[in-house]
Motif scaffolding. Structure first.
Motif, short mmCIF file in Angstrom:
data_model
loop_
_atom_site.label_atom_id
_atom_site.label_comp_id
_atom_site.label_asym_id
_atom_site.label_seq_id
_atom_site.Cartn_x
_atom_site.Cartn_y
_atom_site.Cartn_z
N PRO A 95 0.83 -1.21 0.00
CA PRO A 95 0.00 0.00 0.00
C PRO A 95 0.86 1.26 0.00
O PRO A 95 1.91 1.31 0.65
CB PRO A 95 -0.80 -0.10 1.30
N VAL A 96 0.41 2.27 -0.73
CA VAL A 96 1.17 3.51 -0.82
C VAL A 96 1.01 4.38 0.43
O VAL A 96 1.94 5.08 0.81
CB VAL A 96 0.81 4.29 -2.11
N ALA A 97 -0.16 4.36 1.06
CA ALA A 97 -0.45 5.30 2.16
C ALA A 97 0.62 5.34 3.25
O ALA A 97 1.05 6.43 3.66
CB ALA A 97 -1.82 5.00 2.76
N PRO A 98 1.12 4.20 3.76
CA PRO A 98 2.14 4.26 4.82
C PRO A 98 3.48 4.83 4.35
O PRO A 98 4.32 5.19 5.17
CB PRO A 98 2.31 2.80 5.24
N LEU A 99 3.69 4.92 3.04
CA LEU A 99 4.96 5.40 2.51
C LEU A 99 4.95 6.87 2.12
O LEU A 99 6.00 7.47 1.93
CB LEU A 99 5.34 4.57 1.26
N VAL A 100 3.78 7.46 1.97
CA VAL A 100 3.65 8.81 1.43
C VAL A 100 4.58 9.82 2.10
O VAL A 100 5.28 10.57 1.42
CB VAL A 100 2.18 9.30 1.49
#
Length: 145
Positions: A95-100
């Motif tokens: 998932p991208v959200a935790p990396l943003v």
């Protein structure tokens, strides 16, 4: 070596992984010409299916450009997209959200999806390595089938 992200629905990326190829920007050639053998590619899926509404918002595949060949493949009489051969690696959907907050290519963290709207983009090596570290779980699985 360069590091790229291409954007497509998860179902379309799965077809590319199974066949050892990628398409970009609805089968246009321009993005593929920018890539070279050994370049890395991350595949980001905003949705599960092209015409669906169910979100995915994850990196769903990772691979390397296998050669310098850019070729067309007839999918129907009126759709003959351009493709490149890609060697894909076993990976975990990420998932991208935790990396943003940790990715420099996303400059506006509140509108984090904006860079993906272009469908194809180059990113810095350090951002690529951060994502790759979360994704790759094994060896090369497809290469120029």
């Amino acid at each position: 070596m360069k590091y790229w992200i291409t954007v497509a629905s998860k179902d379309h990326i799965a077809r590319g992984v199974a066949g050892g190829f990628m398409q970009a920007n609805h089968g246009k050639q321009a993005a593929l010409k920018r890539m070279h053998t050994g370049d890395w590619v991350l595949f980001y899926s905003p949705k599960q299916t092209m015409n669906g509404t169910e979100p995915c918002q994850a990196f769903t595949a990772i691979g390397q450009v296998a050669d310098e060949e850019i070729y067309q493949h007839k999918m129907s009489d009126d759709f003959i997209p351009w493709r490149r051969n890609i060697g894909f690696y076993q990976n975990t959907e990420t998932p991208v959200a935790p990396l943003v907050d940790k990715l420099d290519f996303i400059t506006n963290k509140k509108s984090w999806g904006y860079p993906f709207r272009f469908g194809f983009l180059e990113i810095p090596e350090h951002d690529f390595e951060r994502i790759k570290a979360k994704m790759i779980t094994g060896k090369l699985i497809t290469l120029n089938k």
